[in-house]
Design an enzyme around this catalytic site. Sequence first.
Site, PDB file in Angstrom:
ATOM      1  N   ARG A  61       0.834  -1.210   0.000  1.00 54.74           N
ATOM      2  CA  ARG A  61       0.000   0.000   0.000  1.00 54.74           C
ATOM      3  C   ARG A  61       0.866   1.255   0.000  1.00 54.74           C
ATOM      4  O   ARG A  61       0.562   2.246  -0.673  1.00 54.74           O
ATOM      5  CB  ARG A  61      -0.917  -0.028   1.232  1.00 54.74           C
ATOM      6  CG  ARG A  61      -1.879   1.148   1.316  1.00 54.74           C
ATOM      7  CD  ARG A  61      -2.934   0.911   2.377  1.00 54.74           C
ATOM      8  NE  ARG A  61      -3.848   2.033   2.485  1.00 54.74           N
ATOM      9  CZ  ARG A  61      -3.947   2.820   3.551  1.00 54.74           C
ATOM     10  NH1 ARG A  61      -3.180   2.578   4.623  1.00 54.74           N
ATOM     11  NH2 ARG A  61      -4.789   3.820   3.582  1.00 54.74           N
ATOM     12  N   HIS A  65       0.716   4.352  -2.719  1.00 54.76           N
ATOM     13  CA  HIS A  65       0.482   5.730  -2.295  1.00 54.76           C
ATOM     14  C   HIS A  65       1.651   6.638  -2.663  1.00 54.76           C
ATOM     15  O   HIS A  65       1.452   7.820  -2.943  1.00 54.76           O
ATOM     16  CB  HIS A  65       0.223   5.782  -0.789  1.00 54.76           C
ATOM     17  CG  HIS A  65      -1.163   5.347  -0.411  1.00 54.76           C
ATOM     18  ND1 HIS A  65      -1.913   5.980   0.556  1.00 54.76           N
ATOM     19  CD2 HIS A  65      -1.944   4.343  -0.883  1.00 54.76           C
ATOM     20  CE1 HIS A  65      -3.091   5.383   0.660  1.00 54.76           C
ATOM     21  NE2 HIS A  65      -3.124   4.382  -0.196  1.00 54.76           N
ATOM     22  N   ASN A  93      -3.177   9.006   4.307  1.00 56.83           N
ATOM     23  CA  ASN A  93      -1.946   8.279   4.641  1.00 56.83           C
ATOM     24  C   ASN A  93      -1.736   8.079   6.138  1.00 56.83           C
ATOM     25  O   ASN A  93      -0.739   7.470   6.532  1.00 56.83           O
ATOM     26  CB  ASN A  93      -0.729   9.016   4.064  1.00 56.83           C
ATOM     27  CG  ASN A  93      -0.639   8.884   2.560  1.00 56.83           C
ATOM     28  OD1 ASN A  93      -1.145   7.939   1.981  1.00 56.83           O
ATOM     29  ND2 ASN A  93      -0.006   9.857   1.913  1.00 56.83           N
ATOM     30  N   HIS A 190      -5.394  -5.561  -3.051  1.00 55.14           N
ATOM     31  CA  HIS A 190      -6.254  -5.617  -1.867  1.00 55.14           C
ATOM     32  C   HIS A 190      -6.382  -7.035  -1.320  1.00 55.14           C
ATOM     33  O   HIS A 190      -6.938  -7.229  -0.234  1.00 55.14           O
ATOM     34  CB  HIS A 190      -7.646  -5.062  -2.196  1.00 55.14           C
ATOM     35  CG  HIS A 190      -7.687  -3.572  -2.288  1.00 55.14           C
ATOM     36  ND1 HIS A 190      -8.774  -2.875  -2.791  1.00 55.14           N
ATOM     37  CD2 HIS A 190      -6.780  -2.632  -1.931  1.00 55.14           C
ATOM     38  CE1 HIS A 190      -8.527  -1.580  -2.748  1.00 55.14           C
ATOM     39  NE2 HIS A 190      -7.332  -1.408  -2.225  1.00 55.14           N
TER      40      HIS A 190
END
Length: 320
Positions: A61, A65, A93, A190
């Site tokens: 993740r 990001h 975040n 995911h």
Amino acid sequence: MALQMFYSLTILLIISGISQSRAVLDSRYYEKTCPQAENIIYQAVRNATTYDPKVPARILRMFFHDCFVRGCDASVLLDSTTTNKAEKDGPPNLSLAAFFVIDDAKTKLEKACPRTVSCADTLAIAARDVVVLSGGPNWTVLKGRKDGRISRANESLTLPGPSFNTSQLIQSFSQRGLTTKDLVTLSGGHTLGFSHCSSFEARLRNFSKVHDFDPNLNPQFAQDLKTKCPKPNQDSSAGHFLDSTQSVFDNDYYRRIVGGKGVFLSDQSMILDYRTRWIVEAFARDQSSFFSEFAASMVKLGNVGVNENGEVRVNCRVVN
């Protein structure tokens, strides 16, 4: 209205700087200057994963990001200062974690090859390693990124959110030079994810004037989520895994979406849109196809907005 136009223009300016890069990355970039780099990073990632099984999801993740804001330049790793609030402290975040893994790898890299391996490359390699360690596909990471010197919390608001519909997701990925297929494929990350209730509880109660919960949710699954996320909810850590094999990288995420068990509105929306439905269904049927496409899309993601004019940080948390 003027403020809204200014905000929209700001987002466009941020995104325009991170389109698919023409930088030439090289799989053998450190072959002479730090041949042990990938092994050092792998050992750090493996040790951390043994200590904390949440590390793979968190590192993957983190990489997403990072690349979606200013490109893959390790700007998400920079700490805030007294004069600047950094990306990692932006609202989307605040739940990022496992920065210690990159810190550990970087410390070891600096001992072996001072001022050589960028934090951006370290994170890109670590993202590949956590997927492999979780049973997912392997791929060759292209290297040669430099670290950015700018990190702003408000720019994290350009990240695609869990309440996005498919059209919004397609637009967000397209602005980074990524296709609709890349969107569906990379969403498969995911499979290692967990979400707190705040990201999906709007689907569970008072969804519309006609429906109490999102009608696209499997009714029993909706009830399960309500149980996990009672109202009022006193447990800030409450939430749900994004698939049923949360520590294994597989295609269960897609099978659950087909069955109406996508946790995020953004996940479930992909089975409802003709542009993405066929890809979701294909990956739900064929894990090997998903693995192959995921490896290819991760290489593309890793080339978004690559910084050739940055630096190689000695400490990933601060500029040199």
